[in-house]
Design a protein around this motif. Structure first.
Motif, PDB file in Angstrom:
ATOM      1  N   ALA A  97       1.227  -1.150  -0.055  1.00 48.82           N
ATOM      2  CA  ALA A  97       0.000  -0.069   0.039  1.00 48.82           C
ATOM      3  C   ALA A  97       1.364   1.479  -0.184  1.00 48.82           C
ATOM      4  N   MET A  98       2.369   1.412   0.685  1.00 48.06           N
ATOM      5  CA  MET A  98       2.579   2.251   0.922  1.00 48.06           C
ATOM      6  C   MET A  98       3.127   2.276  -0.719  1.00 48.06           C
ATOM      7  N   ARG A  99       3.979   1.615  -1.701  1.00 45.75           N
ATOM      8  CA  ARG A  99       4.287   1.847  -2.750  1.00 45.75           C
ATOM      9  C   ARG A  99       3.100   2.270  -3.772  1.00 45.75           C
ATOM     10  N   ARG A 100       2.502   2.793  -3.335  1.00 42.05           N
ATOM     11  CA  ARG A 100       0.361   3.102  -4.330  1.00 42.05           C
ATOM     12  C   ARG A 100       0.427   3.918  -3.950  1.00 42.05           C
ATOM     13  N   ARG A 101       0.921   4.539  -2.404  1.00 38.90           N
ATOM     14  CA  ARG A 101       0.598   5.526  -1.436  1.00 38.90           C
ATOM     15  C   ARG A 101       0.195   7.470  -2.699  1.00 38.90           C
ATOM     16  N   ARG A 102       1.092   6.545  -3.847  1.00 38.21           N
ATOM     17  CA  ARG A 102       0.549   8.269  -4.550  1.00 38.21           C
ATOM     18  C   ARG A 102      -0.336   8.386  -5.433  1.00 38.21           C
ATOM     19  N   ASP A 103      -0.280   7.458  -5.665  1.00 36.66           N
ATOM     20  CA  ASP A 103      -1.882   6.362  -6.644  1.00 36.66           C
ATOM     21  C   ASP A 103      -3.268   7.494  -5.984  1.00 36.66           C
ATOM     22  N   TRP A 104      -3.486   7.180  -4.144  1.00 35.99           N
ATOM     23  CA  TRP A 104      -4.865   7.909  -4.121  1.00 35.99           C
ATOM     24  C   TRP A 104      -4.204   8.895  -3.721  1.00 35.99           C
ATOM     25  N   PHE A 105      -3.392   9.018  -2.906  1.00 36.18           N
ATOM     26  CA  PHE A 105      -3.461  10.823  -2.304  1.00 36.18           C
ATOM     27  C   PHE A 105      -2.458  11.441  -2.124  1.00 36.18           C
ATOM     28  N   GLU A 106      -2.706  13.048  -2.020  1.00 34.79           N
ATOM     29  CA  GLU A 106      -1.239  13.852  -2.573  1.00 34.79           C
ATOM     30  C   GLU A 106      -0.430  13.936  -1.162  1.00 34.79           C
ATOM     31  N   ARG A 107       1.018  14.057  -2.429  1.00 34.94           N
ATOM     32  CA  ARG A 107       1.590  14.353  -1.654  1.00 34.94           C
ATOM     33  C   ARG A 107       1.601  15.777  -0.383  1.00 34.94           C
ATOM     34  N   HIS A 108       2.144  15.434   0.832  1.00 36.44           N
ATOM     35  CA  HIS A 108       2.044  16.755   2.137  1.00 36.44           C
ATOM     36  C   HIS A 108       3.661  17.203   2.258  1.00 36.44           C
ATOM     37  N   ALA A 109       3.445  18.849   1.963  1.00 38.21           N
ATOM     38  CA  ALA A 109       4.142  19.598   1.957  1.00 38.21           C
ATOM     39  C   ALA A 109       4.451  19.455   3.491  1.00 38.21           C
ATOM     40  N   GLU A 110       3.848  19.626   4.614  1.00 35.19           N
ATOM     41  CA  GLU A 110       4.324  19.039   5.753  1.00 35.19           C
ATOM     42  C   GLU A 110       4.473  17.823   6.823  1.00 35.19           C
ATOM     43  N   ALA A 111       4.245  17.853   7.440  1.00 37.27           N
ATOM     44  CA  ALA A 111       4.716  16.567   8.475  1.00 37.27           C
ATOM     45  C   ALA A 111       3.075  16.020   7.819  1.00 37.27           C
ATOM     46  N   HIS A 112       3.197  14.720   8.438  1.00 40.00           N
ATOM     47  CA  HIS A 112       1.414  13.647   7.680  1.00 40.00           C
ATOM     48  C   HIS A 112       1.613  12.565   8.753  1.00 40.00           C
ATOM     49  N   VAL A 113       2.629  12.368   9.596  1.00 38.85           N
ATOM     50  CA  VAL A 113       3.322  11.783  10.094  1.00 38.85           C
ATOM     51  C   VAL A 113       3.765  12.029  11.575  1.00 38.85           C
ATOM     52  N   VAL A 114       3.119  11.916  12.988  1.00 40.00           N
ATOM     53  CA  VAL A 114       3.760  11.808  14.244  1.00 40.00           C
ATOM     54  C   VAL A 114       3.814  11.002  15.165  1.00 40.00           C
ATOM     55  N   LEU A 115       4.736  10.440  16.413  1.00 38.04           N
ATOM     56  CA  LEU A 115       5.132   9.588  17.054  1.00 38.04           C
ATOM     57  C   LEU A 115       4.778   9.861  18.312  1.00 38.04           C
ATOM     58  N   TRP A 116       4.368   9.716  19.452  1.00 32.80           N
ATOM     59  CA  TRP A 116       4.663  10.341  20.718  1.00 32.80           C
ATOM     60  C   TRP A 116       4.685   9.286  21.512  1.00 32.80           C
ATOM     61  N   TRP A 117       5.194   8.617  23.515  1.00 33.13           N
ATOM     62  CA  TRP A 117       5.266   8.112  23.553  1.00 33.13           C
ATOM     63  C   TRP A 117       3.745   8.455  25.296  1.00 33.13           C
ATOM     64  N   ILE A 118       3.120   6.798  25.273  1.00 40.61           N
ATOM     65  CA  ILE A 118       2.713   6.913  25.945  1.00 40.61           C
ATOM     66  C   ILE A 118       2.830   6.176  26.679  1.00 40.61           C
ATOM     67  N   PRO A 119       1.481   6.029  28.684  1.00 41.10           N
ATOM     68  CA  PRO A 119       2.448   5.224  29.141  1.00 41.10           C
ATOM     69  C   PRO A 119       1.175   4.173  28.792  1.00 41.10           C
ATOM     70  N   ALA A 120       1.878   3.127  29.201  1.00 40.67           N
ATOM     71  CA  ALA A 120       1.431   1.541  28.535  1.00 40.67           C
ATOM     72  C   ALA A 120       0.031   1.928  28.918  1.00 40.67           C
ATOM     73  N   GLY A 121      -1.085   1.369  28.151  1.00 44.57           N
ATOM     74  CA  GLY A 121      -2.312   0.843  28.716  1.00 44.57           C
ATOM     75  C   GLY A 121      -3.088   2.248  28.926  1.00 44.57           C
TER      76      GLY A 121
END
Length: 172
Positions: A97-121
């Motif tokens: 799916a990642m390899r075909r993402r440009r077929d279905w989604f626009e390219r984002h000029a800004e961050a489109h993914v974010v990660l952060w740590w949370i307490p388990a549970g």
């Protein structure tokens, strides 16, 4: 950090991303993406290190939820570690799916993914995810909101006081 250090530290990794659709989900040009939703979600659910993913009540996924705009779909999940998430994203059926993402989604000029740590549970909220995405877009990566390319370990986030607190822990 090894595959289970986040879990040993009592922390899990929250992941949120947005994708702007080129065409509506019911458009034939998006049919291949829609056909991949169930198998990719099933792969996530069974992946080592998977903890939780957002699904809309009564649905199999969250594609109808549109907190970032009418043409923007979201993916929101929690993992035991960054390595577990990386392995799912880049070493599983998700890669097709990642390899075909440009077929279905626009390219984002800004961050489109974010990660952060949370307490388990703890179950993170969509509002929190949108705020973390705003942080990484406006301030760049930090222990509070980061990306794969500029990541922070659970220990670094904890040492910086950047572990997401808030809502009462809930069963995941």
């Amino acid at each position: 950090m090894t595959a289970h250090e986040g879990a040993r530290a009592g922390l899990h990794l929250a992941q949120f991303n947005v994708a702007t659709l080129r065409h509506p989900l019911d458009d034939p040009r998006t049919a291949d993406f829609v056909a991949l939703l169930d198998p990719v979600n099933a792969a996530a659910d069974g992946a080592p290190g998977f903890v939780w993913r957002l699904v809309e009540e009564g649905q199999a996924d969250a594609t109808r939820m549109r907190p970032a705009g009418d043409d923007v779909i979201i993916t929101f999940s929690v993992w035991e570690s960054q390595e577990a998430l990386w392995d799912f994203v880049y070493r599983s059926t998700h890669l097709a799916a990642m390899r075909r993402r440009r077929d279905w989604f626009e390219r984002h000029a800004e961050a489109h993914v974010v990660l952060w740590w949370i307490p388990a549970g703890r179950v993170p909220t969509v509002e929190e995810a949108m705020e973390r995405l705003r942080l990484v877009r406006e301030e760049g990566p930090s222990p509070r909101a980061f990306t794969f390319a500029a990541a922070y370990t659970a220990e670094e986030a904890a040492a910086a006081g950047a572990v997401a607190e808030g809502a009462e822990p809930a069963a995941l």
